[in-house]
Write an enzyme that holds these catalytic residues in place. Structure first.
Site, PDB file in Angstrom:
ATOM      1  N   HIS A  45       4.789   3.104   0.993  1.00 55.79           N
ATOM      2  CA  HIS A  45       5.418   2.228   0.198  1.00 55.79           C
ATOM      3  C   HIS A  45       4.693   1.270  -0.223  1.00 55.79           C
ATOM      4  O   HIS A  45       3.575   1.076  -0.005  1.00 55.79           O
ATOM      5  CB  HIS A  45       6.474   1.705   1.040  1.00 55.79           C
ATOM      6  CG  HIS A  45       5.871   0.698   2.274  1.00 55.79           C
ATOM      7  ND1 HIS A  45       5.632   1.061   3.483  1.00 55.79           N
ATOM      8  CD2 HIS A  45       5.746  -0.748   2.012  1.00 55.79           C
ATOM      9  CE1 HIS A  45       5.188  -0.019   4.098  1.00 55.79           C
ATOM     10  NE2 HIS A  45       5.393  -1.206   3.309  1.00 55.79           N
ATOM     11  N   HIS A 177      -0.069  -1.987  -4.370  1.00 51.22           N
ATOM     12  CA  HIS A 177      -1.075  -0.803  -3.520  1.00 51.22           C
ATOM     13  C   HIS A 177      -0.142  -0.019  -2.706  1.00 51.22           C
ATOM     14  O   HIS A 177       0.801  -0.351  -2.287  1.00 51.22           O
ATOM     15  CB  HIS A 177      -2.268  -1.474  -3.075  1.00 51.22           C
ATOM     16  CG  HIS A 177      -1.788  -2.294  -1.811  1.00 51.22           C
ATOM     17  ND1 HIS A 177      -1.269  -3.619  -1.805  1.00 51.22           N
ATOM     18  CD2 HIS A 177      -1.865  -2.032  -0.457  1.00 51.22           C
ATOM     19  CE1 HIS A 177      -1.391  -3.821  -0.740  1.00 51.22           C
ATOM     20  NE2 HIS A 177      -1.520  -3.024   0.124  1.00 51.22           N
TER      21      HIS A 177
END
Length: 233
Positions: A45, A177
């Site tokens: 995620h 990220h």
């Protein structure tokens, strides 16, 4: 409850980055039984906002804040106040032309936003990568490319609504990220550096920014994540 708000890539994106990671040193080390703490595919995620510990009784307030933020991030006034790092840094993969065949829904005009029924849809892809920390604190991650500005707008809207509701959240600037592994000192530095060099050339498939998810995390040797709800974007 330890809460955060996240963006989950679709299954085809997860499979693509997973297959790529399998060929890296971190992937081969995992196959050989080395505990480089490779991220579970189901848990990959991008964190948009981290709340940390929140009293369970305030969960309705968190949900209400996300109810407001989900449609609110598109308001023009938010674009003037979105905070983001200097884009000259390494967080974004160099832009490339977008082949129409790579898109899930229709062609993408100049600017990278596809117009579809219901409004413009932001497009993202995993591209490039980097490292946080050194030694036993080493973390390897994949970066994002495309309409990354949309992530800052969504994150800003979420944080604004959390602040309005007097809910806690991490106020550090968003660094979009996707964590891949936490190899620590289980891999030689040369192997980590080689994976970083390989990650620099990674480019994944395009996918739409479709929803954000409220997640409760449970720490431990094998952290687990419960998805408590999702909001369309």
């Amino acid at each position: 409850m330890r809460l955060f708000v996240a963006l989950y890539p679709p299954p085809d994106v997860v499979r693509h980055i997973g297959a790529y990671v399998d060929g890296l040193r971190i992937g081969r080390a995992t196959a050989d039984g080395v505990n480089v703490r490779l991220a579970n595919a189901d848990n990959l995620h991008v964190t948009l906002a981290f709340l940390g510990d929140v009293d369970e009784g305030r969960l309705p307030d968190v949900r209400a804040a996300l109810d407001r933020a989900a449609p609110g991030w598109r308001e023009p006034s938010r674009r003037r106040g979105a905070r983001r790092p200097d884009r000259s840094d390494r967080w974004r993969h160099p832009p490339e032309p977008v082949p129409e065949s790579d898109l899930a829904v229709g062609p993408v005009p100049a600017g990278g936003v596809a117009a579809v029924a219901g409004g413009p849809v932001a497009r993202l892809r995993l591209a490039g990568g980097g490292r946080f920390g050194r030694g036993r604190f080493t973390v390897l991650w994949a970066g994002l490319d495309g309409d990354v500005d949309a992530l800052y707008l969504v994150s800003g809207a979420v944080r604004s609504e959390l602040r309005r509701s007097r809910l806690p959240y991490d106020r550090r600037l968003l660094r979009p990220h996707l964590t891949l592994a936490r190899p620590g000192e289980w891999l030689p530095r040369a192997a980590v550096d080689a994976d970083l060099a390989d990650l620099a050339g990674y480019v994944g498939p395009w996918w739409p920014l479709a929803e954000m998810v409220l997640v409760a995390s449970h720490l431990g040797p094998r952290p687990t994540y419960d998805r408590l709800g999702s909001w369309p974007l």
